[in-house]
Scaffold this motif. Structure first.
Motif, PDB file in Angstrom:
ATOM      1  N   PRO A 145       0.812  -1.200   0.000  1.00  0.00           N
ATOM      2  CA  PRO A 145       0.000   0.000   0.000  1.00  0.00           C
ATOM      3  C   PRO A 145       0.854   1.262   0.000  1.00  0.00           C
ATOM      4  N   GLU A 159      -1.038  -2.931   9.824  1.00  0.00           N
ATOM      5  CA  GLU A 159      -1.768  -2.140   8.834  1.00  0.00           C
ATOM      6  C   GLU A 159      -0.941  -0.971   8.318  1.00  0.00           C
ATOM      7  N   GLU A 208      -3.417   3.085   2.593  1.00  0.00           N
ATOM      8  CA  GLU A 208      -3.516   3.002   1.125  1.00  0.00           C
ATOM      9  C   GLU A 208      -4.427   4.138   0.685  1.00  0.00           C
ATOM     10  N   TYR A 250      -7.720   3.553   2.892  1.00  0.00           N
ATOM     11  CA  TYR A 250      -7.847   2.218   3.470  1.00  0.00           C
ATOM     12  C   TYR A 250      -6.672   1.947   4.383  1.00  0.00           C
ATOM     13  N   GLN A 251      -6.876   1.023   5.313  1.00  0.00           N
ATOM     14  CA  GLN A 251      -5.794   0.466   6.109  1.00  0.00           C
ATOM     15  C   GLN A 251      -5.667  -0.974   5.636  1.00  0.00           C
ATOM     16  N   VAL A 252      -4.456  -1.370   5.236  1.00  0.00           N
ATOM     17  CA  VAL A 252      -4.247  -2.663   4.584  1.00  0.00           C
ATOM     18  C   VAL A 252      -3.258  -3.508   5.373  1.00  0.00           C
ATOM     19  N   ALA A 275      -8.353  -5.268   4.120  1.00  0.00           N
ATOM     20  CA  ALA A 275      -8.363  -3.814   3.983  1.00  0.00           C
ATOM     21  C   ALA A 275      -9.673  -3.274   4.533  1.00  0.00           C
TER      22      ALA A 275
END
Length: 175
Positions: free
Chosen positions: A99, A127, A130, A137-139, A148
């Motif tokens: 990300p 995390e 992104e 987003y948190q991936v 995500a």
């Protein structure tokens, strides 16, 4: 004094409260899906591959552009407004090229505001933000599985519905 309406109202409130806690943990079926959609204003979808997911239409179930085209076993849980989402998928041969957040420093986010049986609850430490979609987003990547989530926070520099860029506070910092 007639207590019957009070008893009925209390029973309905109890059933709704129980549904709010139990629905995310029940196996998917037409009854729990309908209740989740009506009570929690949430809906879930599953696609065998990225090719099966819609390319346009209901924004809640259109995949972000950074998800590889050969991703499989895609699960999405979304809030009715489409902002908050959980996404899980399995990587194919194409690696995840992120990300990344190139436009500006991402905003801090609290945590996923949705829940699903297939969602692990211990991804916080791994995390990464992104920001190549409308929402930040948190991936988290675990082997071939990618998790995500977004709470609806706009990506820095993303266009919001009125066409103006999303503002990024000066004090926003990456996690």
């Amino acid at each position: 004094m007639n207590r019957r309406p009070l008893v009925i109202a209390a029973a309905i409130a109890g059933v709704l409260a129980l549904a709010a806690f139990a629905l995310p943990n029940l196996p998917p079926n037409p009854v729990t899906d309908a209740l989740a959609k009506q009570v929690l204003r949430e809906e879930g979808k599953r696609y065998a591959s990225a090719a099966d997911a819609p390319k346009r239409g209901d924004r809640a179930f259109v995949l972000p552009g950074w998800i590889p085209q050969d991703a499989t076993d895609i699960r999405i849980r979304a809030r009715g407004d489409g902002g908050a989402r959980l996404i899980r998928f399995t990587l194919g041969k194409t690696p995840l090229d992120g990300p990344k957040c190139a436009a500006a420093a991402p905003k801090k986010t609290g945590g996923p505001r949705l829940d699903a049986r297939w969602w692990p609850h211990d991804t916080r430490a791994e995390e990464r933000p992104e920001c190549r979609d409308r929402y930040q987003y948190q991936v988290s990547v675990r082997g071939k599985k990618v998790y995500a989530w977004t709470d609806g926070t706009p990506s820095p520099g993303a266009r919001i519905p009125d066409g103006a860029p999303a503002a990024t506070p000066a004090g926003a910092a990456a996690r």
